[in-house]
Design a protein around this motif. Structure first.
Motif, PDB file in Angstrom:
ATOM      1  N   PHE A 269       0.885  -1.335  -0.111  1.00 18.31           N
ATOM      2  CA  PHE A 269      -0.126   0.179  -0.136  1.00 18.31           C
ATOM      3  C   PHE A 269       0.732   1.454  -0.064  1.00 18.31           C
ATOM      4  O   PHE A 269       0.802   2.260  -0.849  1.00 18.31           O
ATOM      5  CB  PHE A 269      -0.832  -0.022   1.264  1.00 18.31           C
ATOM      6  CG  PHE A 269      -2.089   1.065   1.228  1.00 18.31           C
ATOM      7  CD1 PHE A 269      -3.546   0.661   0.724  1.00 18.31           C
ATOM      8  CD2 PHE A 269      -1.804   2.427   1.331  1.00 18.31           C
ATOM      9  CE1 PHE A 269      -4.337   1.522   0.652  1.00 18.31           C
ATOM     10  CE2 PHE A 269      -2.961   3.338   1.201  1.00 18.31           C
ATOM     11  CZ  PHE A 269      -4.131   2.917   1.091  1.00 18.31           C
ATOM     12  N   VAL A 270       1.800   1.163   0.936  1.00 20.21           N
ATOM     13  CA  VAL A 270       2.815   2.379   0.952  1.00 20.21           C
ATOM     14  C   VAL A 270       3.595   2.455  -0.302  1.00 20.21           C
ATOM     15  O   VAL A 270       3.893   3.909  -0.776  1.00 20.21           O
ATOM     16  CB  VAL A 270       3.709   2.339   2.307  1.00 20.21           C
ATOM     17  CG1 VAL A 270       4.861   3.515   2.335  1.00 20.21           C
ATOM     18  CG2 VAL A 270       2.757   2.237   3.642  1.00 20.21           C
ATOM     19  N   ASP A 271       4.067   1.441  -0.805  1.00 23.03           N
ATOM     20  CA  ASP A 271       5.035   1.565  -2.171  1.00 23.03           C
ATOM     21  C   ASP A 271       4.115   2.176  -3.179  1.00 23.03           C
ATOM     22  O   ASP A 271       4.522   2.988  -3.941  1.00 23.03           O
ATOM     23  CB  ASP A 271       5.493   0.140  -2.217  1.00 23.03           C
ATOM     24  CG  ASP A 271       6.425  -0.228  -1.260  1.00 23.03           C
ATOM     25  OD1 ASP A 271       6.938   0.650  -0.576  1.00 23.03           O
ATOM     26  OD2 ASP A 271       6.896  -1.355  -1.398  1.00 23.03           O
ATOM     27  N   GLN A 272       2.808   1.780  -3.330  1.00 23.02           N
ATOM     28  CA  GLN A 272       2.091   2.160  -4.463  1.00 23.02           C
ATOM     29  C   GLN A 272       1.784   3.697  -4.320  1.00 23.02           C
ATOM     30  O   GLN A 272       1.870   4.553  -5.472  1.00 23.02           O
ATOM     31  CB  GLN A 272       0.727   1.221  -4.424  1.00 23.02           C
ATOM     32  CG  GLN A 272       1.069  -0.063  -5.156  1.00 23.02           C
ATOM     33  CD  GLN A 272      -0.189  -0.967  -5.298  1.00 23.02           C
ATOM     34  OE1 GLN A 272      -1.326  -0.598  -5.250  1.00 23.02           O
ATOM     35  NE2 GLN A 272       0.161  -2.140  -5.483  1.00 23.02           N
ATOM     36  N   VAL A 273       1.605   4.190  -2.928  1.00 20.32           N
ATOM     37  CA  VAL A 273       1.101   5.599  -3.007  1.00 20.32           C
ATOM     38  C   VAL A 273       2.552   6.330  -3.048  1.00 20.32           C
ATOM     39  O   VAL A 273       2.422   7.313  -3.798  1.00 20.32           O
ATOM     40  CB  VAL A 273       0.512   5.917  -1.362  1.00 20.32           C
ATOM     41  CG1 VAL A 273       0.431   7.255  -1.354  1.00 20.32           C
ATOM     42  CG2 VAL A 273      -0.864   5.181  -1.343  1.00 20.32           C
ATOM     43  N   ALA A 274       3.582   5.619  -2.720  1.00 18.95           N
ATOM     44  CA  ALA A 274       4.752   6.440  -2.982  1.00 18.95           C
ATOM     45  C   ALA A 274       5.234   6.760  -4.298  1.00 18.95           C
ATOM     46  O   ALA A 274       5.628   7.574  -4.865  1.00 18.95           O
ATOM     47  CB  ALA A 274       5.983   5.798  -2.015  1.00 18.95           C
ATOM     48  N   ARG A 275       4.872   5.641  -4.973  1.00 13.10           N
ATOM     49  CA  ARG A 275       5.027   5.563  -6.527  1.00 13.10           C
ATOM     50  C   ARG A 275       4.174   6.725  -7.136  1.00 13.10           C
ATOM     51  O   ARG A 275       4.645   7.280  -8.284  1.00 13.10           O
ATOM     52  CB  ARG A 275       4.989   4.392  -7.116  1.00 13.10           C
ATOM     53  CG  ARG A 275       5.432   4.101  -8.501  1.00 13.10           C
ATOM     54  CD  ARG A 275       5.143   2.938  -9.179  1.00 13.10           C
ATOM     55  NE  ARG A 275       3.695   2.573  -9.391  1.00 13.10           N
ATOM     56  CZ  ARG A 275       2.840   3.224 -10.348  1.00 13.10           C
ATOM     57  NH1 ARG A 275       3.564   4.058 -11.105  1.00 13.10           N
ATOM     58  NH2 ARG A 275       1.734   2.771 -10.399  1.00 13.10           N
TER      59      ARG A 275
ATOM     60  N   SER B 260       8.795   6.382   0.826  1.00 14.64           N
ATOM     61  CA  SER B 260       7.842   5.710   1.569  1.00 14.64           C
ATOM     62  C   SER B 260       7.497   6.437   3.122  1.00 14.64           C
ATOM     63  O   SER B 260       6.320   6.598   3.347  1.00 14.64           O
ATOM     64  CB  SER B 260       8.423   4.117   2.014  1.00 14.64           C
ATOM     65  OG  SER B 260       8.643   3.489   0.631  1.00 14.64           O
ATOM     66  N   GLN B 261       8.374   7.022   3.411  1.00 11.19           N
ATOM     67  CA  GLN B 261       7.960   7.783   4.637  1.00 11.19           C
ATOM     68  C   GLN B 261       7.035   8.816   4.557  1.00 11.19           C
ATOM     69  O   GLN B 261       6.155   9.027   5.164  1.00 11.19           O
ATOM     70  CB  GLN B 261       9.294   8.288   5.334  1.00 11.19           C
ATOM     71  CG  GLN B 261       8.957   9.112   6.536  1.00 11.19           C
ATOM     72  CD  GLN B 261      10.297   9.615   7.425  1.00 11.19           C
ATOM     73  OE1 GLN B 261      11.483   9.320   6.805  1.00 11.19           O
ATOM     74  NE2 GLN B 261      10.334  10.357   8.375  1.00 11.19           N
ATOM     75  N   ARG B 262       7.372   9.730   3.577  1.00 10.14           N
ATOM     76  CA  ARG B 262       6.420  10.606   3.084  1.00 10.14           C
ATOM     77  C   ARG B 262       4.924  10.253   2.715  1.00 10.14           C
ATOM     78  O   ARG B 262       4.000  10.741   2.761  1.00 10.14           O
ATOM     79  CB  ARG B 262       7.101  11.631   2.099  1.00 10.14           C
ATOM     80  CG  ARG B 262       6.124  12.730   1.561  1.00 10.14           C
ATOM     81  CD  ARG B 262       5.891  13.741   2.651  1.00 10.14           C
ATOM     82  NE  ARG B 262       5.305  14.995   2.395  1.00 10.14           N
ATOM     83  CZ  ARG B 262       4.350  15.419   3.009  1.00 10.14           C
ATOM     84  NH1 ARG B 262       4.184  15.264   4.425  1.00 10.14           N
ATOM     85  NH2 ARG B 262       3.982  16.696   2.649  1.00 10.14           N
ATOM     86  N   ALA B 263       5.069   9.027   2.158  1.00 13.19           N
ATOM     87  CA  ALA B 263       3.796   8.551   1.579  1.00 13.19           C
ATOM     88  C   ALA B 263       3.085   8.150   2.821  1.00 13.19           C
ATOM     89  O   ALA B 263       1.892   8.445   2.935  1.00 13.19           O
ATOM     90  CB  ALA B 263       4.063   7.360   0.591  1.00 13.19           C
ATOM     91  N   VAL B 264       3.757   7.458   3.975  1.00  9.43           N
ATOM     92  CA  VAL B 264       2.665   7.195   5.168  1.00  9.43           C
ATOM     93  C   VAL B 264       2.191   8.411   5.672  1.00  9.43           C
ATOM     94  O   VAL B 264       0.983   8.596   6.283  1.00  9.43           O
ATOM     95  CB  VAL B 264       3.726   6.908   6.129  1.00  9.43           C
ATOM     96  CG1 VAL B 264       2.986   6.484   7.511  1.00  9.43           C
ATOM     97  CG2 VAL B 264       4.044   5.427   5.729  1.00  9.43           C
TER      98      VAL B 264
END
Length: 136
Positions: A6-12, A18-22
């Motif tokens: 989930f985090v990786d997909q939002v980050a991409r 990944s930290q900012r995506a969280v």
């Protein structure tokens, strides 16, 4: 879908770490929790990985849905995530697209029909064919 995916997909989708995506995910989910009733929030939360659930936990203040439109939704995400509103609109789209991939049984579609019509521009990218990434 697991937490890391989930985090990786939002980050991409947002072009961030990944930290900012969280942080962006939490801002969007907290705003969504304000817009939905407690029961609707719980229906969504149970389908997400545990680390994503805290912003969706209902409180006495969030049991009833607040009534605000898409522009206010984006403004709240912008404020929570310290980004400009155009970027917050993109963030919201990225999180909604990933939410749609993560939940099953049409839960995302049920959520969308509960939102006013002016949210259409925020959620349509998530509903578009080809919006979903392949699940790992």
């Amino acid at each position: 879908m697991d937490y890391d995916t989930f985090v990786d997909q939002v980050a991409r989708r947002t072009g961030t770490s990944s930290q900012r995506a969280v942080e962006l995910i939490r801002a969007t989910l907290a705003t969504l929790a304000e817009r939905l009733t407690g029961g609707e929030v719980l229906d969504l939360a149970v389908q997400l990985p545990e680390p994503l659930r805290p912003p969706l936990r209902p409180t006495p203040d969030t049991e009833a849905a607040q009534r605000f439109g898409a522009a206010e939704f984006v403004a709240r995400v912008a404020l929570r995530s310290s980004v400009e509103e155009p970027a917050a609109r993109d963030v919201t789209g990225a999180v909604f697209t990933t939410l749609r991939e993560a939940v099953t049984g049409g839960e995302f579609d049920e959520l969308v029909v509960r939102l006013p019509r002016d949210y259409r521009d925020l959620v349509e990218p998530a509903l578009a064919p080809g919006a979903a990434l392949r699940r790992r």
